[in-house]
Design a protein around this motif. Structure first.
Motif, PDB file in Angstrom:
ATOM      1  N   LEU A 318       0.816  -1.209   0.000  1.00 53.15           N
ATOM      2  CA  LEU A 318       0.000   0.000   0.000  1.00 53.15           C
ATOM      3  C   LEU A 318       0.851   1.261   0.000  1.00 53.15           C
ATOM      4  N   TYR A 319       2.110   1.120   0.428  1.00 55.54           N
ATOM      5  CA  TYR A 319       2.942   2.297   0.653  1.00 55.54           C
ATOM      6  C   TYR A 319       3.971   2.473  -0.450  1.00 55.54           C
ATOM      7  N   THR A 320       4.442   3.703  -0.601  1.00 53.09           N
ATOM      8  CA  THR A 320       5.497   4.014  -1.558  1.00 53.09           C
ATOM      9  C   THR A 320       6.809   3.435  -1.053  1.00 53.09           C
ATOM     10  N   PRO A 321       7.823   3.282  -1.938  1.00 47.07           N
ATOM     11  CA  PRO A 321       9.114   2.740  -1.488  1.00 47.07           C
ATOM     12  C   PRO A 321       9.713   3.499  -0.314  1.00 47.07           C
ATOM     13  N   GLU A 322       9.472   4.825  -0.251  1.00 52.61           N
ATOM     14  CA  GLU A 322      10.027   5.615   0.847  1.00 52.61           C
ATOM     15  C   GLU A 322       9.403   5.238   2.187  1.00 52.61           C
ATOM     16  N   LYS A 323       8.158   4.701   2.150  1.00 53.74           N
ATOM     17  CA  LYS A 323       7.463   4.350   3.386  1.00 53.74           C
ATOM     18  C   LYS A 323       7.326   2.837   3.558  1.00 53.74           C
ATOM     19  N   ALA A 324       8.090   2.075   2.760  1.00 46.01           N
ATOM     20  CA  ALA A 324       7.959   0.619   2.799  1.00 46.01           C
ATOM     21  C   ALA A 324       8.450   0.019   4.108  1.00 46.01           C
ATOM     22  N   ASN A 325       9.180   0.801   4.911  1.00 42.51           N
ATOM     23  CA  ASN A 325       9.650   0.286   6.196  1.00 42.51           C
ATOM     24  C   ASN A 325       8.697   0.638   7.336  1.00 42.51           C
ATOM     25  N   VAL A 326       7.438   0.957   7.008  1.00 42.03           N
ATOM     26  CA  VAL A 326       6.423   1.148   8.044  1.00 42.03           C
ATOM     27  C   VAL A 326       6.324  -0.146   8.846  1.00 42.03           C
ATOM     28  N   PRO A 327       6.446  -0.104  10.179  1.00 38.17           N
ATOM     29  CA  PRO A 327       6.487  -1.339  10.974  1.00 38.17           C
ATOM     30  C   PRO A 327       5.254  -2.214  10.771  1.00 38.17           C
ATOM     31  N   ILE A 328       5.476  -3.523  10.819  1.00 37.62           N
ATOM     32  CA  ILE A 328       4.368  -4.474  10.787  1.00 37.62           C
ATOM     33  C   ILE A 328       4.242  -5.113  12.168  1.00 37.62           C
ATOM     34  N   ILE A 329       3.020  -5.419  12.552  1.00 42.03           N
ATOM     35  CA  ILE A 329       2.749  -6.083  13.832  1.00 42.03           C
ATOM     36  C   ILE A 329       2.352  -7.520  13.529  1.00 42.03           C
ATOM     37  N   VAL A 330       3.055  -8.471  14.137  1.00 39.09           N
ATOM     38  CA  VAL A 330       2.794  -9.893  13.919  1.00 39.09           C
ATOM     39  C   VAL A 330       2.241 -10.474  15.217  1.00 39.09           C
ATOM     40  N   GLU A 331       0.997 -10.941  15.174  1.00 35.13           N
ATOM     41  CA  GLU A 331       0.372 -11.586  16.334  1.00 35.13           C
ATOM     42  C   GLU A 331       0.392 -13.095  16.117  1.00 35.13           C
ATOM     43  N   ILE A 332       0.904 -13.812  17.123  1.00 30.73           N
ATOM     44  CA  ILE A 332       1.119 -15.255  17.017  1.00 30.73           C
ATOM     45  C   ILE A 332       0.203 -15.963  18.007  1.00 30.73           C
ATOM     46  N   GLY A 333      -0.613 -16.884  17.512  1.00 36.82           N
ATOM     47  CA  GLY A 333      -1.503 -17.641  18.389  1.00 36.82           C
ATOM     48  C   GLY A 333      -2.595 -18.345  17.613  1.00 36.82           C
TER      49      GLY A 333
END
Length: 420
Positions: A318-333
């Motif tokens: 969804l983001y441009t290359p400049e914003k591609a490092n927007v953090p992702i949240i991974v929920e495990i369960g």
């Protein structure tokens, strides 16, 4: 050598006559690689009507012609030197410099087949009676004359005495570079982290790289080594070497790569059957990564590589290359991974993506972590394994990623503190 007169001064000139004949395709490939490797040199051309200087750039490569052998040298950045040896019948000896960019364009325009290279001398109109050397290339009816520059005869890259420090297959070396080099830093303010540590101990070679936020480690057993040693090789030099090895034919990739280090531990030399390359080593002490690699885990996840790669890639698409490092949240369960990312603009909620991966093998407790997706994608692209695992002790402790079927490789990523 003959004498040429330029600006009233007598200078050494190359002997005229045919020097060598060579297959166009083989010659063009070598010149292309040398052109890519050589650094660009900027020279002053003149002054325009407004008094402004203007320049031209060229990529110089050096030809050293000895009886029975043709050597081609290219000098790159970081004091690196590339040396190609071609087993050609050389009819005369000489040493000269030519612009690789122009030479490659000429070769690219010729038809397949054998080409003949020789030297001719031509008298220049300005200054009068000045004689200049040209490299004449003939193929069929086509003829090109390229300006050459005289050069003192340089020594080709000689192998140090005592044999190689260690020998490794090209395939193993390329795989190790692919899995480790990307983790090295690009920040020149911390020079040690811009390199990759080569650690040889008891016939085991370890590659390690880190940038302060992530680290990679690859271990290769059964390496033929003469002694134990540690050396830090610049990241840029290894990228060049990987590119060179990738452009060697698959048949020749089966030939081993020999690594030498000089007695002062300032230079490293890589020797292949097709070429030799030398690079400076970095000074300093590399961080002890073994001390910060977590031992044990409270949560372990096994997931299919392609599913995690596709999910992470779609999450940040969804983001441009400049914003591609927007953090992702991974929920495990509950036997699944839920990957979410949110984008805020000046404190106002803008975008959200959510992707779930089902039927995931999970051991231990449920967990929630926040990661830089670029780091995760780099790791997933570096492995050929169909399954990967990651181990977590605590949401703010380094997370260990491994291919499920390869214990010799691990990648460590520092998680990001989540703002609730």
């Amino acid at each position: 050598m003959n004498k040429e007169i330029i600006n009233g001064e007598a200078k050494e000139s190359l002997p005229q006559g045919e020097f060598f004949s060579i297959d166009k395709e083989d010659f063009s490939k070598v010149i292309f690689i040398a052109k890519k490797f050589a650094k660009t040199e900027k020279r002053e051309w003149g002054v325009d009507s407004f008094g402004e200087k203007y320049y031209f750039s060229r990529k110089n490569i050096e030809f050293i012609l000895n009886e029975g052998e043709l050597e081609i040298l290219a000098t790159g950045k970081e004091d690196s030197i590339l040396n190609f040896s071609l087993n050609q019948e050389v009819k005369k000896e000489g040493c000269f410099i030519v612009d690789a960019k122009i030479l490659h364009r000429v070769l690219d325009s010729l038809l397949p087949g054998e080409i003949n290279c020789r030297f001719v001398q031509k008298e220049e109109e300005n200054p009068p009676h000045a004689v200049r050397d040209y490299l004449q290339i003939k193929s069929g009816r086509a003829e090109f004359n390229l300006i050459t520059f005289t050069s003192p005869k340089m020594e080709t890259l000689a192998l140090p005495e005592g044999g190689p420090l260690f020998t490794i297959s090209c395939g193993d070396f390329l795989e190790a570079c692919k899995q480790v080099v990307f983790a090295a830093s690009d920040d020149e303010s911390r020079p040690v982290l811009t390199g990759v540590l080569f650690k040889v101990k008891e016939n085991q070679l370890t590659f390690m790289a880190a940038d302060g936020y992530r680290a990679s480690k690859k271990v290769i057993d059964g390496v033929k080594a003469n002694q134990d040693i540690e050396a830090i090789v610049p990241k840029k030099s290894l990228l060049k070497l990987s590119w060179l090895l990738s452009n060697v034919s698959k048949y020749r990739q089966k030939n081993p790569l020999e690594i030498y280090i000089d007695g002062d531990r300032e230079k490293i030399l890589f020797s292949h059957s097709d070429f030799k390359m030398i690079s400076s080593l970095l000074e300093g002490k590399f961080p002890n990564l073994e001390e910060i690699i977590p031992k044990g885990w409270t949560t372990k996840v096994n997931v299919r590589t392609k599913e995690l790669l596709d999910a992470t890639r779609r999450t940040v698409s969804l983001y441009t290359p400049e914003k591609a490092n927007v953090p992702i949240i991974v929920e495990i369960g509950n036997s699944k991974l839920e990957i979410t990312t949110k984008q805020y603009d000046k404190g106002i909620y803008r975008d959200k993506t959510f992707i779930s991966i089902e039927n995931v093998e999970i051991e231990g407790k449920e967990e929630k972590i926040c990661l830089n997706p670029v780091f995760l994608l780099d790791f997933l692209r570096s492995t050929k394994s169909k399954m990967v695992s990651f181990e977590i002790i605590y949401s703010l402790k380094p997370i260990i990623f491994k291919p499920a079927d390869d214990e010799s490789y691990l990648h460590m990523i520092m998680p990001i503190r989540m703002l609730e």
